[in-house]
Design an enzyme around this catalytic site. Structure first.
Site, short mmCIF file in Angstrom:
data_model
loop_
_atom_site.label_atom_id
_atom_site.label_comp_id
_atom_site.label_asym_id
_atom_site.label_seq_id
_atom_site.Cartn_x
_atom_site.Cartn_y
_atom_site.Cartn_z
CD1 TRP A 84 -2.04 -2.24 1.86
CD2 TRP A 84 -2.91 -1.36 0.00
NE1 TRP A 84 -3.00 -3.11 1.39
CE2 TRP A 84 -3.55 -2.59 0.27
CE3 TRP A 84 -3.29 -0.64 -1.12
CZ2 TRP A 84 -4.56 -3.10 -0.57
CZ3 TRP A 84 -4.30 -1.15 -1.94
CH2 TRP A 84 -4.91 -2.36 -1.66
CG ASP A 93 -3.12 4.20 4.25
OD1 ASP A 93 -4.19 4.06 4.87
OD2 ASP A 93 -2.81 3.52 3.25
CE LYS A 97 -8.22 -2.17 5.01
NZ LYS A 97 -8.47 -3.39 4.25
#
Ligand code: PMP
Length: 367
Positions: free
Chosen positions: A109, A179, A203
């Site tokens: 990511w 992030d 999530k």
């Protein structure tokens, strides 16, 4: 039809995301879906500019500010496009033509974040654990930061490898951009030390489709007036999350999750609970040589527990038999293989206990 609509019993869901949500939240959403109390219409049917939605949005922000300790220096925005759009929006807004952005690369990511930023401006990789297979996060003394960097970008929890920063790194004067897609609100975090925090909700916060964005107010000035409106932090902040139609249902559900987090004791209590859950699985991994943890112990994540069994055939068998035992989603990410149990806030201790027991039994019969 009346009462509950549930006909299939729920199983334990270890998916990395979209992921398990708190049952009381799903029950409340189910109750309210036909008609919001006192409103007589579903949240799916009301205007995003109605007083009903005003109340939902304001409550969501207030709950979030109280839970996460967000100071008045920072704006809270609910946007769309997922964390992936933030890979683009962060440099688009914060990286000027003569600037350099530092990136701490700790997995797929963060690499994707780098790839998008490179399309916008100058990027410097200030640390990378790729040579180690991303099984750890860098130590702070290994960061090669650029003096005067436009910002420093990090990924607080690496969903795929199961690694997590346990402390917010000291990066000097540059705004820290994090992030937090896979560990947002799983523990207390010093928000004031961040310039930007972003997280896809699917999530730890709610359903896919809403992205949380926390931006330090002074950074809004960096958004160039020539930016497309939908990509501009300044325009989105001026519109107070309603420049266009926000993800109405996502914000509604997120608010229910925030209330559930508050009732669960807030972030300090949740962090202790999350550590307990993770410790139970890591203890099982470390108990004998049968299971092997993927992440180095000092970088282990409390959210995504990654491990392997002695060979790939056993991996596949583990996934199949776990699913048959009502433990779904333990297959590792396709890029690394192995096994991964995602144990976000809403995963109950009972689910973790059931998985630990399953692991022990699996080892006993196949070890
Ligand atoms: N960052 C991290 C750490 C992630 O785990 C994910 C999704 N798994 C993303 C970014 C991408 O998020 P989205 O799908 O919301 O764009």
């Amino acid at each position: 039809m009346s009462g509950t609509f549930m006909t299939t019993p729920r199983i334990f869901n270890f998916s990395s995301g979209p992921a398990v949500l708190p049952e009381p939240v799903l029950e409340e959403a189910q109750r309210d879906l036909m008609a919001l109390p006192g409103v007589g219409m579903s949240v799916l049917e009301i205007s995003h500019r109605s007083p009903h939605f005003d109340a939902i949005l304001e409550a969501a922000e207030a709950e979030l500010r109280a839970l996460a300790g967000i100071p008045s220096t920072h704006r809270v925005l609910f946007v769309q496009g997922g964390a992936s759009l933030q890979f683009t929006m962060v440099p688009t807004n914060l990286l000027a033509a003569d600037g350099t952005a530092d990136y701490l690369v700790t997995g797929v990511w963060s690499k994707k974040a780098v790839k998008e930023a490179e399309k916008i401006g100058r990027v410097h990789v200030a640390a990378s654990t790729e040579p180690d297979g991303f099984v750890k996060v860098p130590s702070v003394r290994d960061l090669a930061l650029t003096p005067g960097a436009a910002y420093v970008h990090m990924t607080s929890n690496n969903t795929i490898y199961g690694t997590q920063w346990h402390d917010v790194p000291e990066v000097g004067a540059a705004p820290l951009v994090s992030d937090m897609s896979s560990d947002i609100l799983s523990r207390p975090v010093p928000v004031e030390r961040h310039g930007v925090i972003y997280a896809g909700a699917q999530k730890n916060l709610g359903p896919a489709g809403v992205t949380l964005l926390i931006v330090r107010e002074d950074l809004l000035e960096r958004s160039s007036a020539s930016l497309p409106s939908m990509l501009s932090y300044r325009v989105l902040a001026q519109g107070a999350s309603r420049y266009n139609t926000p993800p109405v249902f996502g914000v509604y559900l997120l608010r229910l999750v925030l209330c559930w987090l508050r009732d669960a004791g807030g972030l300090t209590a949740l962090a202790a609970r999350n550590e307990r859950k993770a410790a139970r699985l890591y203890a099982e991994i470390d108990r004998t040589g049968f299971f092997r943890g993927v992440a180095e112990p000092e970088s282990r994540s409390c959210m995504n527990v990654t491990f392997r069994v002695p060979n790939q055939d056993l991996d596949d068998l583990f996934v199949r038999e776990a699913a048959a035992a009502g433990l779904d989603g333990v297959k590792g990410h396709r890029s690394v293989g192995g096994l991964r149990a995602s144990i976000y806030n809403a995963m109950p201790q009972a689910g973790v206990d059931a998985l630990a027991q399953f692991m022990r039994e699996f080892e006993r019969t196949r070890g």
